[in-house]
Design an enzyme around this catalytic site. Structure first.
Site, mmCIF file in Angstrom:
data_model
loop_
_atom_site.group_PDB
_atom_site.id
_atom_site.type_symbol
_atom_site.label_atom_id
_atom_site.label_comp_id
_atom_site.label_asym_id
_atom_site.label_seq_id
_atom_site.Cartn_x
_atom_site.Cartn_y
_atom_site.Cartn_z
ATOM 1 N N GLU A 169 50.369 -19.123 -165.585
ATOM 2 C CA GLU A 169 50.518 -20.521 -165.974
ATOM 3 C C GLU A 169 49.527 -21.475 -165.309
ATOM 4 O OE1 GLU A 169 54.600 -21.649 -165.335
ATOM 5 O OE2 GLU A 169 55.342 -20.289 -166.868
ATOM 6 N N GLU A 352 57.831 -14.309 -169.521
ATOM 7 C CA GLU A 352 58.958 -15.040 -168.925
ATOM 8 C C GLU A 352 59.737 -15.736 -170.023
ATOM 9 O OE1 GLU A 352 58.092 -17.958 -165.839
ATOM 10 O OE2 GLU A 352 56.679 -16.571 -164.888
HETATM 11 C C1 FCB Z 1 57.774 -20.853 -164.652
HETATM 12 C C2 FCB Z 1 57.252 -20.134 -163.428
HETATM 13 C C3 FCB Z 1 58.275 -19.310 -162.722
HETATM 14 C C4 FCB Z 1 59.645 -19.940 -162.724
HETATM 15 C C5 FCB Z 1 60.026 -20.440 -164.098
HETATM 16 C C6 FCB Z 1 61.385 -21.085 -164.159
HETATM 17 O O1 FCB Z 1 57.018 -21.994 -164.890
HETATM 18 O O2 FCB Z 1 56.194 -19.290 -163.782
HETATM 19 O O3 FCB Z 1 57.789 -19.041 -161.436
HETATM 20 O O4 FCB Z 1 59.730 -20.889 -161.742
HETATM 21 O O5 FCB Z 1 59.072 -21.329 -164.570
#
Ligand code: FCB
Length: 443
Positions: A169, A352
């Site tokens: 990210e 994620e």
């Molecule tokens: C993302 C991050 C991760 C976590 C989630 C909730 O932005 O990559 O580390 O904190 O959000």
């Protein structure tokens, strides 16, 4: 409380990969065995972290990793996504830190012994503080330091790793860290965000060259986060505002990688806000990737705003997670289909997806119904995107266990496993069992 997908969908077949994800600073602790990083410093800044906490102990995974591997393995997953702490494996003079390397080597060997594929992220935000002292991501040299760090990691871990992601990210590192200052290193100013972003993307491209040369057999790529932008109304002004926001927050980080150029809105930014682009940078950044990691949590809605070009609209009466983020699975399908239309994508992995919920533990049981429902609807949204032709190969739940949620400290729980931070006891939540049972049933 089950996760259910249509029979015979890609997600119910054994060749779709399921995993869970974590990141070094959020779980490891073991701070005395590594260099200080920008998050250590930020945590000590007045008012930066909601509960005034830090990552010194976190989930104490540095010491409890063996029991954590047993827990990971008990979930029946195919893959585990972790990140390497730069300052744990590399000393300030650039030499390897053998203690840190041994920590990850042992961990990766244990994963391999359990037949779990390792998805390694090289940079999940824990920049060594000594590099920040030289300007951090505002300094072009940091990209070249990252290249050296990548070489060290690849040489140390070899075929223990299944997949390398360069950055996690870069939007968050650049925008939250160097533009609005709510993440480390806490720098504020519109003139900094895009400069930091460019050096992060350059670091990605330089690292991709290293990975392609030294680690041709791993799946090499990058992890990007997206918050798809919707217009508040179908008025042209709102549509234009949402498109601008999308270019600013989302496309900015993907378009250079696949199209070797920044979005056109670059020309509308004051010169002071432009990145410092050196000739040849964009072709380095556009080095081919073997996979794209996509992180999705929620969407955002924008309307036209005379002063700021766009401004965000918060909806009433929509379901929210404990972060205050709208639960909007349709946005996940829309996003994946849209990316697939805009770019010539390599295979996609959802690296994620998940939700913070106000969990309560009673008699060693956590019934997190809303999280099970979140996973159910979002996995179905992924399935919809696959049916619409997006090549998605895997999915990682964020997160394996509750952990240090950045500026929110330990107040927000994202785990499918509950962590009692006093005793460091882990308890699998109902969502963890639902995920395990769903994975088990695949054919
Ligand atoms: C993302 C991050 C991760 C976590 C989630 C909730 O932005 O990559 O580390 O904190 O959000």
């Amino acid at each position: 409380m089950k996760i259910t997908l249509p029979k015979n969908s890609r997600l119910t077949s054994k060749d779709f990969m399921f995993g869970v994800a974590t990141a070094s600073f959020q779980i490891e602790g073991g701070v005395e065995h590594r260099l200080p990083c920008i998050w250590d410093t930020f945590c000590r800044t007045e008012g930066a972290i909601a509960d005034k906490s830090n990552g010194d102990i976190a989930c104490d995974h540095y010491h409890l990793w063996q029991q954590d591997i047993e827990m990971i393995s008990s979930l029946g997953i195919d893959a585990y996504r972790l990140s390497i702490s730069w300052g744990r494996v590399m000393n300030q003079d650039g030499s390897p830190n053998q203690t840190g390397i041994a920590f990850y080597t042992n961990f990766l060997d244990a994963l391999k012994a359990k037949n779990i594929k390792a998805f390694v992220t090289l940079y999940h935000w824990d920049l060594p503080q000594h590099l920040e002292d030289e300007g951090g991501w505002l300094n072009r040299q940091t990209a070249y330091k990252f290249k050296e760090y990548t070489e060290l990691v690849v040489k140390a871990f070899g075929d223990r790793v299944y997949s390398y992601a360069t950055l996690n990210e870069p939007f968050c590192s650049a925008y939250l860290g160097y533009e609005i200052g709510i993440h480390a290193p806490g720098i504020k100013g519109r003139e900094f965000g895009k400069k930091a972003a460019h050096h992060l993307l350059l670091a990605h491209g330089l690292a991709m060259e290293v990975l392609t040369n030294l680690s041709p057999n791993t799946l090499n790529g990058i992890v990007l986060n997206f918050t798809p932008c919707y217009p508040n109304t179908d008025n042209l002004a709102d549509i234009t505002a949402a498109k601008y926001a999308d270019d600013y927050f989302n496309q900015w980080y993907i378009k250079p990688i696949f199209d070797a150029q920044y979005p056109e809105i670059l020309s509308t930014l004051p010169t002071a806000e432009h990145p410092d682009i050196v000739e040849g940078d964009l072709s380095i950044i556009a080095h081919p990737v073997d996979f794209l990691g996509v992180n999705y949590y929620t969407r955002a809605i924008y309307k036209a705003d005379n002063k700021e070009v766009f401004s965000q609209v918060m909806l009433d009466d929509v379901p929210l997670t404990d972060m205050g983020w709208e639960v909007y699975p349709q946005g996940f399908t829309d996003l994946l289909v849209d990316l697939n239309e805009k770019y010539d994508l390599p295979p996609v992995y959802i690296t994620e997806n998940g939700a913070a919920m106000p969990d309560e533990i009673t008699d060693n049981v956590v019934i997190d119904k809303d999280r099970v429902s979140y996973y159910n609807t979002h996995l179905n949204a992924v399935n919809q995107a696959i049916e619409k032709g997006v090549d998605i190969q895997g999915y990682f739940a964020w997160s394996l266990m509750d952990n240090f949620e950045w500026a929110e400290g330990y107040l927000k729980r994202f785990g499918i496993v509950y962590v009692d931070y006093q005793s460091q006891k882990r308890t699998i939540k109902a969502s963890g069992y639902a995920y395990r049972d769903f994975i088990k049933l695949r054919k």
